[in-house]
Design an enzyme around this catalytic site. Structure first.
Site, PDB file in Angstrom:
ATOM      1  N   GLU A   9      -0.660  -8.817   4.977  1.00  0.00           N
ATOM      2  CA  GLU A   9      -0.461  -8.925   6.422  1.00  0.00           C
ATOM      3  C   GLU A   9      -1.776  -8.834   7.186  1.00  0.00           C
ATOM      4  O   GLU A   9      -1.871  -9.253   8.349  1.00  0.00           O
ATOM      5  CB  GLU A   9       0.522  -7.841   6.900  1.00  0.00           C
ATOM      6  N   HIS A  13      -3.363  -5.818   1.113  1.00  0.00           N
ATOM      7  CA  HIS A  13      -2.637  -6.025   2.369  1.00  0.00           C
ATOM      8  C   HIS A  13      -2.567  -7.506   2.739  1.00  0.00           C
ATOM      9  O   HIS A  13      -3.463  -8.016   3.424  1.00  0.00           O
ATOM     10  CB  HIS A  13      -3.345  -5.274   3.500  1.00  0.00           C
ATOM     11  N   CYS A  45       0.836  -1.195   0.000  1.00  0.00           N
ATOM     12  CA  CYS A  45       0.000   0.000   0.000  1.00  0.00           C
ATOM     13  C   CYS A  45       0.881   1.259   0.000  1.00  0.00           C
ATOM     14  O   CYS A  45       1.511   1.558  -1.009  1.00  0.00           O
ATOM     15  CB  CYS A  45      -0.967  -0.030   1.186  1.00  0.00           C
TER      16      CYS A  45
END
EC number: 6.3.5.3
Length: 238
Positions: free
Chosen positions: A205, A203, A86
């Site tokens: 994560e 994302h 991002c």
């Protein structure tokens, strides 16, 4: 194996990246403040999401000049693995480590959703735990995720397999209807020509635990871990 998670003023996904790598994958991870200049002893670097320096001027434009980024550029130049997520992706383009730029979303609205993305090249250090054509569901949260690049550069990137993720329909169909931010060719993630630097707007994560809604992000993070393990094994044989 040691990972560095960069922390800039305004980062807000550094803790998520740390947790996914340390708590879920059991790896040695350390936060590195933006003033740090030494990446010796680290095998991989994560540039996390957020709003570095408040996204003033444009996302990543100020963070690009942080002392830590000078070290990241040198680290990448030596073949070190770098993943920008991002705001980290935006920063990598600002630093010239990846081609193109991230512009305002097509509809000029901030997007926060979980979207399907198709794996375009499973033969990279960031996608080898995937299969070509596999659809992953990953969160997005950005206002400037509209990837832009000139036609000539895009043609080279396509030829070299540098596009690794595209926004798609749940069945893997790539079309404009399932392009959330207007990115050229539905691009959600890319790598550099050397294959050691990757950037993506989704994302991974934030998709590393079932409790948070899914583990599709582990395909990306575990690919990175396996590549570093391979490198360590090769080095031990020399």
């Amino acid at each position: 194996m040691r990972f560095a998670v960069a922390v800039f003023p305004g980062s807000n996904c550094d803790v998520d990246a740390y947790r996914a790598l340390h708590d879920v994958l059991g790896r040695d991870v350390e936060y590195l403040w933006y003033r740090e200049t030494d990446l010796s002893g680290f095998d991989g670097v994560i540039l996390p999401g957020g709003f570095s320096y408040g996204d003033y001027l444009r996302p990543g434009a100020i963070a690009r000049f942080a002392p830590l980024m000078e070290a990241v550029v040198r680290f990448a130049g030596r073949g070190g693995m770098v993943l920008g997520i991002c705001n980290g992706f935006q920063l990598l383009t600002e630093a010239g480590l990846l081609p193109g730029a991230l512009l305002r979303n097509r509809d000029l609205t901030f997007l926060c959703d979980t979207v399907p993305v198709r794996v375009e090249n499973a033969d990279t250090a960031f996608t080898r735990c995937c299969q070509n054509g596999q659809v992953l569901r990953l969160p997005i949260a950005h206002g400037d995720g509209n990837y832009a690049v000139d036609a000539a550069t895009l043609a080279v990137m396509e030829q070299r397999g540098q596009v690794i993720l595209r926004y798609c329909a749940p069945d893997g169909t790539v079309d404009e209807q399932h392009n959330p931010n207007g990115s050229v060719a539905n691009i959600a993630g890319i790598i550099n020509g050397q294959g050691n630097v990757a950037g993506m707007m989704p994302h991974p994560e934030r998709a590393a635990e079932e409790l948070l809604g899914g583990t599709n992000g582990l395909f990306i993070l575990q690919s990175m871990v396996q590549e570093l393990e391979r490198r360590q094994h090769e080095a031990s044989r020399c």
